[in-house]
Motif scaffolding. Structure first.
Motif, PDB file in Angstrom:
ATOM      1  N   SER A   1      -4.224  -1.891   1.733  1.00  0.00           N
ATOM      2  CA  SER A   1      -2.833  -1.597   1.515  1.00  0.00           C
ATOM      3  C   SER A   1      -3.147  -0.568   1.385  1.00  0.00           C
ATOM      4  N   ALA A   2      -3.906   1.117   0.399  1.00  0.00           N
ATOM      5  CA  ALA A   2      -3.699   2.127   0.390  1.00  0.00           C
ATOM      6  C   ALA A   2      -4.101   2.293   1.962  1.00  0.00           C
ATOM      7  N   ARG A   3      -4.742   2.063   2.538  1.00  0.00           N
ATOM      8  CA  ARG A   3      -5.200   2.522   3.776  1.00  0.00           C
ATOM      9  C   ARG A   3      -3.513   3.507   4.571  1.00  0.00           C
ATOM     10  N   ARG A   4      -3.139   1.569   4.506  1.00  0.00           N
ATOM     11  CA  ARG A   4      -1.466   1.577   5.298  1.00  0.00           C
ATOM     12  C   ARG A   4      -0.233   2.542   4.731  1.00  0.00           C
ATOM     13  N   LYS A   5      -0.720   2.573   3.620  1.00  0.00           N
ATOM     14  CA  LYS A   5       0.781   3.497   3.026  1.00  0.00           C
ATOM     15  C   LYS A   5       0.245   4.852   2.715  1.00  0.00           C
ATOM     16  N   LEU A   6      -1.322   4.914   3.173  1.00  0.00           N
ATOM     17  CA  LEU A   6      -1.541   6.845   3.437  1.00  0.00           C
ATOM     18  C   LEU A   6      -1.632   6.865   4.996  1.00  0.00           C
ATOM     19  N   ALA A   7      -1.357   5.767   5.643  1.00  0.00           N
ATOM     20  CA  ALA A   7      -1.157   5.807   7.222  1.00  0.00           C
ATOM     21  C   ALA A   7       0.578   6.394   7.353  1.00  0.00           C
ATOM     22  N   THR A   8       1.317   5.794   6.430  1.00  0.00           N
ATOM     23  CA  THR A   8       2.380   5.484   6.398  1.00  0.00           C
ATOM     24  C   THR A   8       2.559   7.254   5.880  1.00  0.00           C
ATOM     25  N   TRP A   9       2.113   7.470   4.726  1.00  0.00           N
ATOM     26  CA  TRP A   9       2.412   9.180   4.428  1.00  0.00           C
ATOM     27  C   TRP A   9       2.236   9.553   5.521  1.00  0.00           C
ATOM     28  N   LEU A  10       1.399   9.760   6.306  1.00  0.00           N
ATOM     29  CA  LEU A  10       0.847  11.005   7.268  1.00  0.00           C
ATOM     30  C   LEU A  10       1.579  10.298   8.362  1.00  0.00           C
TER      31      LEU A  10
END
Length: 309
Positions: free
Chosen positions: A112-121
């Motif tokens: 989930s953290a990876r997905r949220k980071l990808a959403t941010w970037l």
């Protein structure tokens, strides 16, 4: 007035953050898009003319309205300054991404953290190792804090001291936005000349704000390590002023933000690459570093305000 305006703008932004699709930011994006479409002729002179118009016109409006209002009412001028700072300055324009990623990591949900980071970037999710995931979160968080808070503050103060009100905040945020927005796209736009103008102008404008941010991180963190890392290895962290901010952060909280080439020998003691890999606890250190820096600059601004009374 400057100290109170910044303080009030930060408090309002914490209580009622601007949405991403707010009409002010939307209008400025539309303005930049219109300038690019009408003036990007592919030549270097036109590239600089387009950049100057896209940045100088809103900056001049911010200064002009302030100077005009000062002729009639100091209170109205103060309200204008707070309003401009509210849309250009603030943690909540990026901090919700950091908070969500940190919460996911604390719960052990790395995916989930990876997905949220990808959403941010705004990139496709990738299978980053945990240490690399933490490193990218730290890097993007401190750079976002610099671009949304410290850089805006420093440029605002520079223009404020010469009587141009909130013009510096507008100049900094627009220059940073154009440096991102006017990059090469799949459709071949904007032209290389416009890309070069936006990137070069941003390097000039961000030169001193990045160094003031680095000084602030050094003062409120591990001073010796931050300064040594900045002076000797900034170029190894990132190109340009981003390297200064990341190098200072790395030394200030004692974390390795430098990527080692595959197959490279173990770094020697004293090398920034020999610092510990990012851990979850370092996210808390980043939050503390940023907030202590905010307090530092607000105290300095308060002292400057008292000295001018």
């Amino acid at each position: 007035m400057g100290f109170l305006a910044i303080l009030l703008a930060l408090l309002i932004e914490q209580a009622r953050p601007l949405a991403y699709d707010n009409p002010v930011h939307g209008g400025l994006r539309a303005w930049a898009r219109s300038v690019r479409r009408n003036l990007d002729a592919g030549e270097t002179p036109q590239g600089w003319v387009a950049w100057l118009l896209a940045v100088a016109f809103p900056t001049a409006v911010a200064a002009g309205v302030y100077l005009l209002l000062m002729q009639f009412s100091v209170l109205l001028a103060f309200v204008w300054v707070v309003a401009v700072l509210y849309v250009t300055l603030g943690f909540r324009q990026f901090s919700h991404h950091f908070s969500e990623i940190r919460r996911a990591l604390e719960e052990g949900d790395d995916e989930s953290a990876r997905r949220k980071l990808a959403t941010w970037l705004r990139v496709e999710p990738t299978s980053l190792p945990r240490a690399e995931l933490l490193r990218q979160v730290i890097e993007h968080s401190v750079l976002a804090a610099h671009r949304h808070v410290f850089g805006v503050l420093i440029c605002f103060l520079a223009f404020w001291l010469v009587g141009l009100g909130p013009a510096g905040a507008v100049l900094y945020r627009l220059a940073e936005y154009l440096s991102r927005n006017w990059r090469e796209r799949l459709d071949g736009t904007p032209s290389p000349a416009l890309q070069h103008a936006a990137a070069r102008a941003w390097r000039w404008i961000d030169h001193w704000p990045a160094r003031f941010t680095g000084i602030g991180f050094a003062i409120v963190g591990n001073f010796e390590e931050a300064v040594a890392s900045w002076r000797g290895d900034a170029d190894r962290f990132a190109v340009g002023s981003d390297g200064v901010v990341l190098a200072a952060t790395s030394g200030a909280i004692n974390v390795r933000l430098m990527r080692l080439p595959e197959g490279a020998p173990p770094p020697e003691e004293g090398d920034p690459a020999a610092r510990p890999d990012p851990q979850l606890a370092h996210l808390g250190s980043v939050v503390g570093l940023v907030w202590r820096s905010v307090v530092l600059w607000m105290l300095l601004l308060a002292l400057l305000t008292l000295a001018r009374i």
